[in-house]
Design a protein around this motif. Structure first.
Motif, PDB file in Angstrom:
ATOM      1  N   GLU A   6       0.845  -1.187   0.000  1.00 33.88           N
ATOM      2  CA  GLU A   6       0.000   0.000   0.000  1.00 33.88           C
ATOM      3  C   GLU A   6       0.879   1.235   0.000  1.00 33.88           C
ATOM      4  OE1 GLU A   6      -3.209   0.033  -0.251  1.00 33.88           O
ATOM      5  OE2 GLU A   6      -3.507  -2.149  -0.093  1.00 33.88           O
ATOM      6  N   ARG A   7       0.526   2.184  -0.854  1.00 36.28           N
ATOM      7  CA  ARG A   7       1.327   3.405  -0.934  1.00 36.28           C
ATOM      8  C   ARG A   7       1.192   4.207   0.359  1.00 36.28           C
ATOM      9  NH1 ARG A   7       0.381   8.095  -5.394  1.00 36.28           N
ATOM     10  NH2 ARG A   7      -1.167   8.784  -3.869  1.00 36.28           N
ATOM     11  N   GLU A   8       2.331   4.522   0.952  1.00 42.59           N
ATOM     12  CA  GLU A   8       2.320   5.300   2.182  1.00 42.59           C
ATOM     13  C   GLU A   8       1.900   6.740   1.890  1.00 42.59           C
ATOM     14  OE1 GLU A   8       6.079   5.108   4.047  1.00 42.59           O
ATOM     15  OE2 GLU A   8       6.040   2.935   4.353  1.00 42.59           O
ATOM     16  N   GLU A   9       1.090   7.257   2.782  1.00 39.74           N
ATOM     17  CA  GLU A   9       0.678   8.648   2.623  1.00 39.74           C
ATOM     18  C   GLU A   9       1.887   9.555   2.815  1.00 39.74           C
ATOM     19  OE1 GLU A   9      -2.130  10.227   1.728  1.00 39.74           O
ATOM     20  OE2 GLU A   9      -2.928   8.244   1.212  1.00 39.74           O
ATOM     21  N   MET A  10       2.150  10.378   1.799  1.00 36.82           N
ATOM     22  CA  MET A  10       3.280  11.287   1.861  1.00 36.82           C
ATOM     23  C   MET A  10       2.894  12.508   2.690  1.00 36.82           C
ATOM     24  SD  MET A  10       5.201  13.106  -1.288  1.00 36.82           S
ATOM     25  CE  MET A  10       3.776  14.134  -1.535  1.00 36.82           C
ATOM     26  N   ASP A  11       3.738  12.875   3.622  1.00 34.53           N
ATOM     27  CA  ASP A  11       3.435  14.008   4.490  1.00 34.53           C
ATOM     28  C   ASP A  11       4.432  15.123   4.228  1.00 34.53           C
ATOM     29  OD1 ASP A  11       2.093  15.483   6.324  1.00 34.53           O
ATOM     30  OD2 ASP A  11       2.623  14.262   8.066  1.00 34.53           O
TER      31      ASP A  11
ATOM     32  N   ASP B  79      10.552  13.713   5.549  1.00 34.31           N
ATOM     33  CA  ASP B  79       9.398  14.460   5.050  1.00 34.31           C
ATOM     34  C   ASP B  79       9.756  15.906   4.715  1.00 34.31           C
ATOM     35  OD1 ASP B  79       7.560  12.365   5.116  1.00 34.31           O
ATOM     36  OD2 ASP B  79       7.199  12.646   7.252  1.00 34.31           O
TER      37      ASP B  79
ATOM     38  N   HIS C 292      10.024  15.963   1.100  1.00 36.64           N
ATOM     39  CA  HIS C 292       8.704  16.090   0.483  1.00 36.64           C
ATOM     40  C   HIS C 292       8.186  17.527   0.615  1.00 36.64           C
ATOM     41  CE1 HIS C 292       8.927  11.870   0.114  1.00 36.64           C
ATOM     42  NE2 HIS C 292       8.501  11.545   1.318  1.00 36.64           N
TER      43      HIS C 292
ATOM     44  N   HIS D  79       0.256  13.189  -7.613  1.00 34.36           N
ATOM     45  CA  HIS D  79      -1.072  13.387  -7.014  1.00 34.36           C
ATOM     46  C   HIS D  79      -1.236  14.754  -6.358  1.00 34.36           C
ATOM     47  CE1 HIS D  79       1.447  12.068  -3.695  1.00 34.36           C
ATOM     48  NE2 HIS D  79       0.534  12.469  -2.843  1.00 34.36           N
TER      49      HIS D  79
END
Length: 386
Positions: free
Chosen positions: A176-181, A320, A323, A357
């Protein structure tokens, strides 16, 4: 003319007192081949797939008959892992990656199936190994180990120790793709406000360059071009343990993650000012490092960074901040190709897969703009009654 046969064996049938050589649908069944080379009788387990056994026996008998058959020496998986690590992995991968490989193989493979001969290991045993591991580890960790095993058995086949890899049809787990923060601008300012002065420039550089932790730690003053406002990423700083018992470790320079990670990053005016002040106040070191502790040693990621990096609003990882940098570039409308170059991604597809996204939707009004480009004016379409 050499002859051979296929033999089915089943532990369940044997436990139930049935003929284990008769056809059954049990998942524990395996197929083996039996043939003779000269006066020597050879029996070899293939796996749960009968067609695979048929293909192996057909190829083997053909080679025996035409004189090209070669019987590889038997070698245990543990011995072959040593051979693979020494002859293939060590000359090609980084020391830190090699260390992780050895740890993973020691923990999950050597103690379970490492004592077996390569030629005796079946697909079913690999599947059982993975099914046990997925209960205690993440899907990503399991897939990483399976990828390593696939490579090991690929070279075992290439070097003539086995004919078919038992990992060939073993599928990876879905990850499952980890939610990017990432931090918002107001959160960045609050984080910097709560950082100690000596650590603030380190965090600011991470936010405004998107550099990886090891790249930041390995940054030297000579990597900054003050005239062109550019920071050059040339190396990464890593740690290796001398002894895990007492936590003793040493640092060393390594190449960046990939060849594309060697890059030039644009330095903002605010970051330039902060680094100029940091250069005056920080200790001078023999390694010319920018970010060091009061003793002049590199910052320790397992100590200083974990202790000092305490975001003010919520818990995020240090990575993060990379990101966060990307989200800032996207928010101000920078070209995706430029973003790729700043992050050091090997391909633009990597950048799109990770950050696509959060890219703004720019396709609104595309039809109207197309009409205007082709016909020179916007067409007003009105409803009319005929």
């Amino acid at each position: 003319m050499a002859q051979g046969s296929i033999v089915k064996r089943c532990k369940v049938c044997r436990r139930e007192g049935r003929n284990q050589f008769e056809a059954c649908a049990h998942a524990e069944r395996v197929y083996a081949i039996s043939y003779r080379v000269g006066s020597k009788s050879i029996f070899k387990t293939i796996g749960p797939n009968k067609k695979e056994a048929e293909a192996v026996i057909a190829k083997t008998l053909s080679e025996v008959n035409n004189g090209t058959f070669y019987q590889a020496e038997e070698i245990s998986l543990n011995d072959f892992i040593d051979k693979w690590l020494d002859e293939y992995a060590a000359p090609r991968i980084k020391a830190n990656t090699l260390y992780k490989y050895k740890n993973a193989l020691q923990t999950h493979v050597r103690s379970t199936i490492g004592h077996q001969y390569l030629s005796k290991i079946t697909q079913n045993e690999i599947r059982m190994l993975m099914s046990k591991l997925i209960k205690i580890k993440s899907a990503k960790t399991c897939n990483n180990l399976l990828t390593m095993l696939k490579t090991i058995f690929k070279y075992a086949r290439r070097w003539g120790y086995i004919r078919i890899s038992p990992t060939e049809d073993v599928d990876k787990y879905r990850v499952e793709r980890e939610e990017m923060d990432f931090l918002r601008p107001e959160e960045i300012n609050l984080l910097l406000k709560h950082c100690r002065e000596s650590f603030k420039t380190f965090v600011l550089t991470a936010v405004l360059t998107g550099m990886r932790k090891g790249e930041l730690l390995g940054l030297q003053w000579g990597d900054i071009d003050w005239n062109s406002n550019t920071i050059f990423v040339k190396r990464s700083l890593k740690y290796r343990y001398k002894s895990k018992l007492n936590g003793e470790k040493s640092w060393y320079f390594d190449t960046p993650k990939t060849k594309y990670s060697v890059r030039a990053i644009t330095m903002s005016p605010r970051l330039k000012e902060a680094l100029e002040i940091h250069r005056i106040t920080s200790p001078i070191t023999e390694a010319d490092l920018i970010f060091v502790n009061s003793a002049g040693s590199p910052l320790d990621p397992d100590n200083t960074i974990k202790r000092e990096f305490q975001p003010a609003l919520r818990i995020v990882r240090f990575h993060d901040l990379r990101h966060t940098y990307t989200s800032l570039l996207i928010a101000q409308g920078e070209n995706i190709k430029f973003i790729q170059s700043q992050l050091g991604h090997a391909s633009i597809q990597t950048t799109m897969d990770r950050y696509g996204h959060i890219l703004p939707n720019t396709n609104r009004g595309v039809g109207e703009r197309l009409d205007k480009l082709v016909f020179g004016e916007e067409k007003q379409i009105a409803n009319s009654v005929v």
